[in-house]
Design a protein around this motif. Structure first.
Motif, PDB file in Angstrom:
ATOM      1  N   SER A 179     111.483  52.143 -39.330  1.00 14.99           N
ATOM      2  CA  SER A 179     110.536  51.193 -38.730  1.00 14.99           C
ATOM      3  C   SER A 179     111.048  49.839 -39.216  1.00 14.99           C
ATOM      4  O   SER A 179     111.858  49.792 -40.139  1.00 14.99           O
ATOM      5  N   TYR A 180     110.560  48.769 -38.626  1.00 16.48           N
ATOM      6  CA  TYR A 180     110.949  47.460 -39.148  1.00 16.48           C
ATOM      7  C   TYR A 180     109.769  46.794 -39.836  1.00 16.48           C
ATOM      8  O   TYR A 180     108.631  46.845 -39.349  1.00 16.48           O
ATOM      9  N   LYS A 239     113.948  52.234 -47.427  1.00 13.57           N
ATOM     10  CA  LYS A 239     112.493  52.279 -47.276  1.00 13.57           C
ATOM     11  C   LYS A 239     112.075  53.588 -46.608  1.00 13.57           C
ATOM     12  O   LYS A 239     110.960  53.730 -46.121  1.00 13.57           O
ATOM     13  N   PHE A 249     108.360  41.165 -42.046  1.00 13.72           N
ATOM     14  CA  PHE A 249     108.844  40.039 -42.853  1.00 13.72           C
ATOM     15  C   PHE A 249     110.316  40.173 -43.182  1.00 13.72           C
ATOM     16  O   PHE A 249     110.847  39.395 -43.968  1.00 13.72           O
ATOM     17  N   CYS A 250     110.997  41.149 -42.576  1.00 11.42           N
ATOM     18  CA  CYS A 250     112.333  41.516 -43.052  1.00 11.42           C
ATOM     19  C   CYS A 250     113.272  40.330 -43.169  1.00 11.42           C
ATOM     20  O   CYS A 250     113.445  39.572 -42.226  1.00 11.42           O
ATOM     21  N   HIS A 267     112.082  50.580 -51.453  1.00  9.85           N
ATOM     22  CA  HIS A 267     111.333  49.389 -51.072  1.00  9.85           C
ATOM     23  C   HIS A 267     109.873  49.781 -50.828  1.00  9.85           C
ATOM     24  O   HIS A 267     109.585  50.572 -49.942  1.00  9.85           O
TER      25      HIS A 267
HETATM   26  S1  SF4 Z   1     112.881  44.941 -45.192  1.00  3.98           S
HETATM   27 FE1  SF4 Z   1     114.296  46.634 -45.467  1.00  3.98          FE
HETATM   28  S2  SF4 Z   1     113.233  48.418 -44.606  1.00  3.98           S
HETATM   29 FE2  SF4 Z   1     112.174  46.605 -43.878  1.00  3.98          FE
HETATM   30  S3  SF4 Z   1     113.119  46.240 -41.888  1.00  3.98           S
HETATM   31 FE3  SF4 Z   1     114.202  45.010 -43.398  1.00  3.98          FE
HETATM   32  S4  SF4 Z   1     115.971  46.213 -44.041  1.00  3.98           S
HETATM   33 FE4  SF4 Z   1     114.503  47.576 -42.994  1.00  3.98          FE
END
Ligand code: SF4
Length: 455
Positions: A162-163, A241, A166-167, A278
């Motif tokens: 999933s995304y 994650k 805030f990535c 994460h």
């Molecule tokens: S923060 Fe990490 S787990 Fe979340 S979308 Fe970005 S790369 Fe993927």
């Protein structure tokens, strides 16, 4: 499957069943059954934002992690679903206008690109300064920022189950090839490691390397066990994650056992293997499948260390962090980092001032035992290095932030305390001014010279 979040105090193994991986993106947003409960205006807002920022969410997250009776405040909903405030009002309006008048795909893509370009897609000099070279040629998919650690972005791992909204790696997911950092050049990567005996730590990252099939991951990790010229790579960290977004990866996926076997062998070869998990909220740890995945991973001998940013709308509350760290310790996970949200993407929506962040960290720390106090932070992964806010103090009548480098481009900067004027509003290192009337921080001249030399 229930749409109401269930809270488990213990792993209930009987509740675990394999499930197919079903994912939704901006094109299939409307097909998510739970969204039918939202107003048309809310769904439109999501569509507008999802045409600029990456959106991808799977059924496990939708059905098991989000409490749909608490929308839009639910933290996991905020973590995965686009919200209007994630775009600046003017940007939102421009994109909304295109959608309202039914603009074609090309127009929407062009505006999306323009808006993304304004969101600092590669913070902290990622593209310019950290690229390793062999014989003058850039090695694709590697970053070498700190002496002993190389980051590797395998090309098959440049997505996630999933995304996160805030990535900080969001630019990799929006299909703009120029913005990607990735590699399928196994030989080049291993060659670079062979030529750099000072590198002791390999961090495999993404996206999420755990989206890769085990056989793909194995092609990078097996040589470490077989090839004496790679013996100096002592520590393998894998950033992921998946323990939150798809814990089935470690339990019921077809090659889950193979993956655990690979990790077991790597540990037995004498490597320290760390799963850099994460996490943003204790809710991610509550389902039986999440707990079973943690249990199985730990059985291989890997360490699981947890890290994640402090975010408005998701976890800007000491009680959330205290419960997260306590639960992690209970499950055998080592709290490692609380990050400050990076200066990219929708950061204005998520950012928390450094002064508030320091306070949340301290208040959370106060509530946990010594084993939970291994989390460092709040830490900014900035251009010169990882800078931790150690606290706020008054020195000779001046209120200051006490700072230190946890990691730095020059190892000599590490652990040297330095001071910035206290600033209630500052949210990043570049907002801070040196304390005590000094003009520059001690590292600035050297860092500028490094930047000039990297061109
Ligand atoms: S923060 Fe990490 S787990 Fe979340 S979308 Fe970005 S790369 Fe993927």
């Amino acid at each position: 499957m229930s749409s109401v979040l269930k809270f488990y105090s213990d792993t209930d193994l009987g509740a675990i069943e394999a499930r197919p991986f079903k994912v939704f993106n901006e094109r299939s947003l409307e097909k998510i059954p739970q969204l039918a409960k939202l107003t048309e205006a809310q769904r439109f807002e999501m569509k507008v934002v999802a045409s600029v920022l990456p959106f991808r969410v799977n059924e496990y997250v939708i059905n098991e992690l989000i409490d749909w009776s608490d929308i839009p405040a639910d933290p996991i909903f905020q973590l995965t679903f686009p919200q209007k405030g994630m775009l600046a009002p003017e940007s939102y309006e421009r994109m909304a206008e295109l959608h309202r008048r039914g603009a074609d795909k090309a127009q929407i893509s062009a505006l999306a690109k323009e808006l993304r370009d304004g969101l600092n897609p590669h913070p902290a000099g990622q593209l310019e300064m950290n690229l390793p070279r062999v014989n003058g040629e850039v090695v694709e998919g590697l970053q070498h920022k700190y002496r002993e650690t190389v980051l590797f972005f395998p090309s098959q791992g440049q997505t996630c189950h999933s995304y996160c909204t805030f990535c900080f790696r969001w630019a990799q997911f929006v299909g703009d090839k120029d913005l990607r950092i990735a590699s399928n050049q196994k030989d080049q990567v291993l060659g670079y490691l062979r030529e750099h005996p000072q590198v002791t730590d390999l961090l495999v990252t993404g996206g999420d390397p755990m989206v890769m099939k085990t056989k793909n991951l194995a092609q990078y990790l097996e040589p470490l066990m077989e090839d004496d010229s790679l013996a100096h790579v002592q520590t393998v960290r894998i950033g992921t994650k998946a323990l939150t977004f798809w814990p089935y990866r470690f339990v019921t996926d077809n090659d889950a056992d193979e993956l655990l076997g690979l990790l077991t062998r790597l540990v037995k070869s004498g490597r320290h293997v760390a799963i850099m998990a994460h996490y943003n909220h204790w809710r991610e740890l509550e389902t039986p499948i999440a707990r079973e995945a943690i249990r199985r991973l730990r059985e291989t001998g890997v360490e699981i260390r947890s890290q994640g940013p402090l975010l408005a709308h998701i976890n800007d509350d000491p009680a959330v962090w205290a419960r997260l760290w306590k639960t992690q310790v209970q499950l055998g996970i080592i709290p490692y980092y609380m990050f400050v949200e990076r200066d990219t993407g929708a950061r204005h929506y998520f950012e928390v001032p450094l002064a508030k962040a320091a306070n949340i960290y301290r208040e959370a720390m106060k509530q946990v035992s010594g084993l939970g106090r291994t989390a460092r932070g709040p830490s900014m992964s900035a251009g010169p290095g990882k800078v931790e806010i150690q606290g706020v103090a008054e020195i000779q009548g001046e209120k200051v932030f006490v700072l230190r480098f946890i990691q730095a481009r020059n190892p000599d900067w590490v652990q040297r305390p330095f001071f910035a004027k206290y600033d209630e509003q500052a949210t990043w290192l570049n907002h801070l001014k040196p304390a005590f009337g000094e003009e520059k921080f001690f590292f600035e001249d050297e860092y500028e010279a490094m930047q000039a030399g990297s061109g």
